[in-house]
Design an enzyme around this catalytic site. Structure first.
Site, short mmCIF file in Angstrom:
data_model
loop_
_atom_site.label_atom_id
_atom_site.label_comp_id
_atom_site.label_asym_id
_atom_site.label_seq_id
_atom_site.Cartn_x
_atom_site.Cartn_y
_atom_site.Cartn_z
N ASN A 211 0.85 -1.20 0.00
CA ASN A 211 0.00 0.00 0.00
C ASN A 211 0.88 1.25 0.00
O ASN A 211 2.10 1.15 0.00
CB ASN A 211 -0.97 -0.02 1.18
CG ASN A 211 -0.24 -0.09 2.52
OD1 ASN A 211 0.50 0.82 2.87
ND2 ASN A 211 -0.43 -1.19 3.24
N ASP A 280 -4.86 -6.43 5.38
CA ASP A 280 -5.86 -7.24 6.07
C ASP A 280 -5.81 -8.70 5.65
O ASP A 280 -6.27 -9.57 6.37
CB ASP A 280 -7.26 -6.66 5.81
CG ASP A 280 -7.44 -5.32 6.53
OD1 ASP A 280 -7.00 -5.23 7.69
OD2 ASP A 280 -7.98 -4.37 5.93
N LYS A 290 8.43 -18.01 -9.62
CA LYS A 290 7.85 -16.88 -10.34
C LYS A 290 6.73 -17.37 -11.27
O LYS A 290 6.94 -18.33 -12.03
CB LYS A 290 8.94 -16.18 -11.15
CG LYS A 290 8.47 -14.91 -11.78
CD LYS A 290 9.57 -14.22 -12.56
CE LYS A 290 8.96 -13.05 -13.34
NZ LYS A 290 9.72 -12.71 -14.52
N PHE A 326 -4.37 3.62 14.84
CA PHE A 326 -4.54 4.63 13.80
C PHE A 326 -5.64 4.16 12.86
O PHE A 326 -5.77 2.97 12.58
CB PHE A 326 -3.23 4.81 13.01
CG PHE A 326 -2.42 5.98 13.50
CD1 PHE A 326 -1.79 5.92 14.72
CD2 PHE A 326 -2.32 7.14 12.74
CE1 PHE A 326 -1.05 7.00 15.19
CE2 PHE A 326 -1.58 8.22 13.20
CZ PHE A 326 -0.95 8.16 14.42
N LYS A 344 -11.91 -2.45 18.44
CA LYS A 344 -10.58 -2.97 18.81
C LYS A 344 -10.34 -2.87 20.31
O LYS A 344 -9.30 -3.33 20.80
CB LYS A 344 -9.49 -2.23 18.04
CG LYS A 344 -9.63 -2.38 16.52
CD LYS A 344 -8.32 -2.36 15.78
CE LYS A 344 -8.60 -2.45 14.28
NZ LYS A 344 -7.44 -2.83 13.49
N1 CTP Z 1 -3.91 -3.05 12.47
C1 CTP Z 1 -3.16 -4.10 13.00
N2 CTP Z 1 -3.22 -5.30 12.40
C2 CTP Z 1 -3.97 -5.52 11.31
C3 CTP Z 1 -4.72 -4.46 10.76
C4 CTP Z 1 -4.67 -3.24 11.38
O1 CTP Z 1 -2.45 -3.90 14.00
N3 CTP Z 1 -3.99 -6.71 10.76
C5 CTP Z 1 -3.88 -1.74 13.15
C6 CTP Z 1 -3.29 -0.61 12.34
O2 CTP Z 1 -1.90 -0.47 12.58
C7 CTP Z 1 -4.09 0.58 12.84
C8 CTP Z 1 -5.44 0.01 13.17
O3 CTP Z 1 -5.20 -1.37 13.38
O4 CTP Z 1 -3.56 1.08 14.04
C9 CTP Z 1 -6.51 0.26 12.16
O5 CTP Z 1 -6.31 -0.44 11.00
P1 CTP Z 1 -7.36 -0.46 9.76
O6 CTP Z 1 -6.77 -1.33 8.73
O7 CTP Z 1 -7.70 0.94 9.41
O8 CTP Z 1 -8.61 -1.07 10.46
P2 CTP Z 1 -9.47 -2.29 10.13
O9 CTP Z 1 -9.99 -2.74 11.41
O10 CTP Z 1 -8.66 -3.26 9.32
O11 CTP Z 1 -10.69 -1.68 9.32
P3 CTP Z 1 -10.89 -1.28 7.77
O12 CTP Z 1 -9.72 -1.84 6.98
O13 CTP Z 1 -12.17 -1.89 7.43
O14 CTP Z 1 -10.94 0.22 7.72
#
Ligand code: CTP
Length: 396
Positions: A211, A280, A290, A326, A344
């Site tokens: 990303n 995620d 490859k 965050f 969370k």
């Molecule tokens: N985070 C984490 N581990 C993951 C995904 C996220 O520790 N597998 C943490 C990020 O570092 C951030 C927070 O969770 O502090 C929010 O992550 P985000 O991806 O925005 O939240 P999600 O719950 O995955 O929701 P969405 O993607 O639907 O916005």
């Protein structure tokens, strides 16, 4: 500018690292400081007062008997309006002088006669054997006991051809340490774990999914925590950023590696700040070879499996640190961020508009906690990181 309006007396003592003092002077001025250079006689053999005067834009003093100071008391006048004295490079001999309170030249007299509250920072620079000599080590311990900040030294190849501890820190590192000396020690002695940057989920050995996170906000927070006196570990995805000075960095690539690194280090930390943009999902059918283009006309079909939620898992531990998350949202920040904080189960969540912050040097944040939300207006990421650390410190 981090040192806006600060008056620094920069003392140079004899050592080959004097050449780095020229670069340090420029860096200090660029950060907003004014720099008054004072040199020992030995230092003038390594770099000329003319060079230091041209770079600092101020008269350079080298002698106690310099008649250019109106009352002939340079050793008093030069420090009375100063915000810090920095000795870079500081030789083994000059450290011994400071320990004993000797004052046989302008710089040592000026240090002994400094106002009690004026910070004195010394950047040792010497051969590895000189540094390791018990006499020097006794002096270092005494300087620290006297409240003098000892910056470094670094380790590596030395001008004399030997290798080891004793190199003066690089100008950029010294600048970070000088800026840190002016910050409030609101997390003194606390242990803080930070995640930062993107993750990279492999598809095959040469391709992957990642990303746009640059890691800048997380690195700024790690630096701000260290400036506030914390012992900081940074678990970082792939970034092109320099590790903040004094921060321990653990490099990972994928979300599952980040999970493993965090779980192995989180115990004993008082604060966990999850800034990383963690994927995620990972590709569950990633290829060990490859993937070739020529597959009888078929396109590859990727399958995904969820990654562990690192933040939620840390927050659920029986010994959970104070957890800060965050949220990078692209719309309806207020609703999404507060919902995420509750889901969370964390005390503090920092919201920002994801696509308007990735890669930039500035940002704007909204802090959500049980009491409501408060906005930190747009500013540089380092300034915002310091505000966030202060906000965490009052909530701890
Ligand atoms: N985070 C984490 N581990 C993951 C995904 C996220 O520790 N597998 C943490 C990020 O570092 C951030 C927070 O969770 O502090 C929010 O992550 P985000 O991806 O925005 O939240 P999600 O719950 O995955 O929701 P969405 O993607 O639907 O916005």
């Amino acid at each position: 500018m981090d040192l806006a309006g600060k008056k620094i007396v920069l003392g140079l003592t004899g050592g080959i690292a004097c050449y780095k003092a020229a670069e340090l002077t420029r860096a200090l001025i660029k950060a907003g400081a004014s720099v008054q250079v004072v040199m020992t006689e030995a230092a003038t053999h390594f770099i000329t007062p003319v060079t230091m005067q041209a770079l600092s834009g101020q008269t350079v003093y080298t002698s106690q008997w310099d008649a250019r100071v109106g009352n002939n008391m340079a050793h008093i006048d030069l420090t009375r309006h100063a915000d810090a004295i920095v000795l870079a490079p500081c030789s083994a001999d000059f450290m011994a002088k400071l320990v004993q309170g000797r004052c046989d030249d302008l710089l040592s007299t000026l240090c002994l006669a400094r106002p009690h509250a004026l910070p004195l920072l010394v950047a040792p620079a010497m051969n590895v054997e000189m540094w390791q000599n018990p006499a020097t080590q006794r002096n270092v311990a005494q300087l620290k006991a006297d409240g003098i900040h000892v910056l470094g030294p670094g380790t590596g190849e030395q001008a004399c051809g030997e290798t080891g501890l004793g190199r003066m820190l690089e100008p950029e590192q010294l600048l970070e340490e000088i800026i840190a000396a002016f910050q409030q020690k609101v997390l003194q002695g606390k242990r803080v774990l930070v995640t930062a940057g993107p993750t990279f989920e492999p598809i095959d050995p040469v391709r992957g999914i990642t990303n746009l996170s640059s890691g800048k906000m997380g690195y700024a927070i790690a630096r701000a925590a260290r400036e506030a006196g914390a012992v900081v570990t940074l678990v970082s995805g792939p970034t092109a950023l320099t590790t903040p000075y004094g921060v321990k960095r653990i490099d990972i690539t994928s979300a599952r590696q980040m999970h493993e690194a965090v779980m192995a280090t989180v115990g004993g930390n008082e604060v966990f700040i999850a800034v990383a943009a963690v994927a995620d999902w990972h590709v569950s059918n990633a290829s060990t070879q490859k993937i070739k283009k020529d597959q009888d006309g078929k396109t590859p079909a990727l399958e995904f499996a969820p990654n562990p939620d690192i933040l939620a898992e840390v927050a659920a531990r029986h010994d959970a640190p104070y957890c800060v998350g965050f949220a990078a949202e692209s719309e309806r920040l207020l609703q999404h961020a507060e919902a995420k904080r509750l889901k969370k189960n964390i005390p503090l969540l920092v919201g920002n508009i994801g696509h308007q912050t990735f890669g930039r040097d500035d940002n704007e944040l909204v802090l959500f906690d049980a009491a409501g939300h408060v906005a930190l207006p747009r500013a540089g990421k380092q300034a915002l990181a310091r505000e966030l650390i202060a906000a965490i410190a009052v909530r701890l």
